[in-house]
Scaffold this motif. Structure first.
Motif, mmCIF file in Angstrom:
data_model
loop_
_atom_site.group_PDB
_atom_site.id
_atom_site.type_symbol
_atom_site.label_atom_id
_atom_site.label_comp_id
_atom_site.label_asym_id
_atom_site.label_seq_id
_atom_site.Cartn_x
_atom_site.Cartn_y
_atom_site.Cartn_z
ATOM 1 N N GLY B 297 58.076 47.817 48.675
ATOM 2 C CA GLY B 297 57.777 46.648 47.937
ATOM 3 C C GLY B 297 58.094 45.352 48.237
ATOM 4 O O GLY B 297 57.409 44.376 48.246
ATOM 5 N N PHE B 298 59.342 45.316 48.928
ATOM 6 C CA PHE B 298 59.880 44.083 49.491
ATOM 7 C C PHE B 298 59.206 43.806 50.814
ATOM 8 O O PHE B 298 58.524 42.649 51.250
ATOM 9 C CB PHE B 298 61.177 44.099 49.651
ATOM 10 C CG PHE B 298 61.835 43.801 48.242
ATOM 11 C CD1 PHE B 298 61.944 42.675 47.452
ATOM 12 C CD2 PHE B 298 62.514 45.268 47.701
ATOM 13 C CE1 PHE B 298 62.611 42.753 46.433
ATOM 14 C CE2 PHE B 298 63.100 44.972 46.369
ATOM 15 C CZ PHE B 298 63.300 43.836 45.767
ATOM 16 N N ILE B 301 56.004 41.936 50.103
ATOM 17 C CA ILE B 301 56.325 40.711 49.593
ATOM 18 C C ILE B 301 56.349 39.799 50.923
ATOM 19 O O ILE B 301 56.119 38.488 51.020
ATOM 20 C CB ILE B 301 57.388 40.524 48.921
ATOM 21 C CG1 ILE B 301 57.517 41.377 47.631
ATOM 22 C CG2 ILE B 301 57.789 39.181 48.366
ATOM 23 C CD1 ILE B 301 56.286 40.883 46.619
ATOM 24 N N TYR B 304 53.792 37.340 51.528
ATOM 25 C CA TYR B 304 53.664 36.201 50.867
ATOM 26 C C TYR B 304 54.871 35.298 51.505
ATOM 27 O O TYR B 304 54.711 33.919 51.790
ATOM 28 C CB TYR B 304 54.161 36.386 49.614
ATOM 29 C CG TYR B 304 52.951 36.815 48.690
ATOM 30 C CD1 TYR B 304 51.721 36.619 49.059
ATOM 31 C CD2 TYR B 304 53.464 37.743 47.373
ATOM 32 C CE1 TYR B 304 50.684 37.209 48.129
ATOM 33 C CE2 TYR B 304 52.254 38.288 46.680
ATOM 34 C CZ TYR B 304 50.963 38.033 47.021
ATOM 35 O OH TYR B 304 49.974 38.584 46.190
#
Lengths: 57, 510
Positions: B297-298, B301, B304
């Motif tokens: 999940g990280f 990210i 982004y």
């Protein structure tokens, strides 16, 4: 019961319209992201509960 | 070739690479077994407890390509790339329900591959052949993509030059990998996975803490990324953003479901999981492995973070290496790159072992040389693991990367088509072997046909009459099950079954 516990996190993960939004934010993360990432440990807890119900050690 | 080399990063990179090479060669002596036996070479003797399995399966499933590709999609289109998270939430309940049963029956019967099991369960070697060939076909491009992941970080170190010179470091790394896999079998990636997983945890945690500090916090990261995505969407006319557009929701959901169903059908997933020493070790992993999904999940990210950091790349797959070069000192970037490169070695080794086991057991033995001895079987598998890797290397050296990418996309579509034969079979023998084979054939043809778009291969397709688009693999799967179900009703299963109900129960939880 065990099947329900295993299915619950899956159904939540697939219920996209429930979490497909920017707000509320948490630590700057839009809801979409913290809900999804947060669901990962929750799903592990559900599986752990089933493991215990199965008599796992 | 090395005029722009980042020496600090490269030295750190080479040091870690040397460390795991040493580990790979001594791994054969770890919990030593007779490496002339296929279950020893190709399944580590089924000796891995919950923790070793956790490292091995984690290293096997969350590949270098994942670390490169998931943030790349998030960087390019935003929320849609996050389908990897629901996907990895779905896989563990599935693992918990099905794999302890598969593990128990494979151990009771001495099976090594999914196709071994299908052959025993349905008494149909053609169905087993279909399962085996699907696995091998889908694995080849997947290995090639691990090389892509490795190549991205090597080029970020500053290696450059003509097509051959720039591929040289990759080729050397791959030859080393091929030799120690040949020698040590599954024990090599199991041991290397410890190093790889710890390195990936370290650099992800560092990125999660350091990068937002430099960019003004997560709120600022998401706001900047959202603005950058809005600009991209306006320029390209394609959907991109921090949340999904209504038209993206069904593709997102079906892609997550289909990917989850495909994952454990791959030979490398089977190999990693069946090497556990008990059904309980697998059950424990069902709640331990989500730790990697959290990390994923990280990692997603990071796409982004790269947008917020203003990183511009021609190919989105370069964003993670560029993010590390920009945000961290060279030595730490070298450490992270080594983690990613080693992260390619573990799955590449397990994939080649899985494909080699499958070829030896389910193509060569039944169709070419039924009388093959135990030592010859292990020797052939070792040789096959080399051939498979050379094949993947050639694909990368002579073909455009998009070719491997498209094939890998198709690979997922294909793998789902063996799901009925493998997973349904664990709970019922109502389906007949020939019906499952017919369903598989329909699924393969329809899935491949749907993916062939007029301009490019497409992952999703409009479902006739329902008004939304869905993942091709899942559409093909529905047809597959419908055909298998209809034919099984017409021609009930009468073939012999080599397994008994008791074979599926393991001693720990009856």
């Amino acid at each position: 019961m065990k099947i329900l516990l295993l299915a619950a996190p899956c159904l939540l993960a697939l219920a996209v319209p429930l979490y497909n939004s920017d707000s509320p934010r948490l630590f700057g993360f839009p809801f979409f992201y913290w809900a999804l990432i947060g669901l990962v440990p929750v799903s592990a807890l559900f599986i752990y509960a089933v493991f215990k119900m199965d008599g796992g050690k | 070739m090395i005029a722009h080399l980042n020496w600090t990063a490269t030295l750190v990179f080479v040091a870690f690479f040397a460390l795991v090479t040493g580990l790979g060669f001594i791994a054969g002596r770890w919990r030593a077994g007779d490496l002339d036996d296929l279950a020893e070479w190709g399944l580590g003797g089924r000796r891995f407890g919950a923790w070793v399995s956790w490292f091995l399966i984690g290293g096997d499933l969350y590949t270098a390509y994942t670390v490169i590709a998931v943030p790349a999609v998030v960087y390019a289109v935003g929320a849609y790339g996050m389908f990897a998270i629901p996907y990895t939430i779905l896989i563990y309940p599935l693992l918990y329900l099905t794999f302890p049963r598969l593990w128990a029956v494979t151990r009771a019967k001495g099976y090594i591959t999914a196709a071994d099991y299908v052959d025993g369960r349905y008494g149909n070697r053609w169905l087993a052949l279909a399962v085996a060939l699907t696995g091998i076909l889908a694995t080849m491009p997947y290995i090639a993509l691990q090389l892509v992941g490795m190549e991205k970080v090597i080029s970020a170190l500053g290696f450059e030059g003509g097509p051959w010179a720039s591929h040289l470091p990759l080729t050397i790394a791959f030859i080393i990998l091929a030799i120690y896999t040949y020698q040590s079998g599954l024990r090599a990636p199991a041991m290397i996975a410890f190093v790889k997983d710890i390195m990936i945890y370290i650099f992800v945690i560092a990125a999660v803490i350091v990068v937002p500090l430099k960019l003004g916090g997560y709120g600022a990261v998401f706001d900047a990324a959202g603005a950058a995505l809005a600009k991209k969407a306006a320029l390209s006319g394609k959907p991109a953003g921090l949340t999904l557009l209504p038209a993206q929701i069904m593709p997102f959901i079906t892609l997550a479901i289909g990917s989850a169903m495909a994952l454990f059908m791959y030979p490398h997933s089977m190999t990693g999981i069946l090497a556990a020493n008990s059904g309980t070790a697998i059950r424990k992993n069902a709640y331990m492995l989500p730790a990697y999904s959290l990390v994923l999940g990280f990692i997603a990210i990071m796409g982004y973070m790269a947008l917020a950091a203003g990183i511009e790349v021609k190919n989105p797959q370069d964003v993670v290496p560029q993010l590390f070069l920009k945000m961290f000192p060279s030595w730490f970037a070298g450490f992270a790159f080594a983690g990613i490169a080693i992260g390619a070695l573990v799955p590449a080794a397990v994939m080649s072992i899985g494909a080699a086991n499958t070829f030896t057991r389910n193509v060569w033995k039944p169709f070419v040389d039924p009388g093959i001895g135990s030592k010859e079987e292990a020797d052939l598998a070792k040789l096959m693991s080399l051939i498979v890797k050379v094949g993947a290397l050639i694909v990368i050296l002579v073909m455009p990367t998009t070719f491997a990418l498209d094939l890998q996309l198709l690979g997922g579509v294909w793998m789902i088509q063996v799901f009925p034969a493998v997973v349904f079979g664990l709970f019922t023998r109502w389906f007949s072997g020939w019906a499952l084979l017919a369903g598989w054939a329909i699924g393969m043809v329809v899935g491949t046909g749907l993916a062939a778009g007029p301009l490019a291969w497409t992952p999703v397709h409009a479902v006739f009459g329902l008004g939304f688009s869905a993942y091709n693999g899942l559409i093909a799967f529905v047809l597959n099950v419908a055909v298998a179900g209809a034919l099984s009703a017409l021609l009930p299963n009468t073939a012999p079954d080599a397994t008994r109900a008791a074979d599926y129960e393991d001693e720990a939880l009856a």
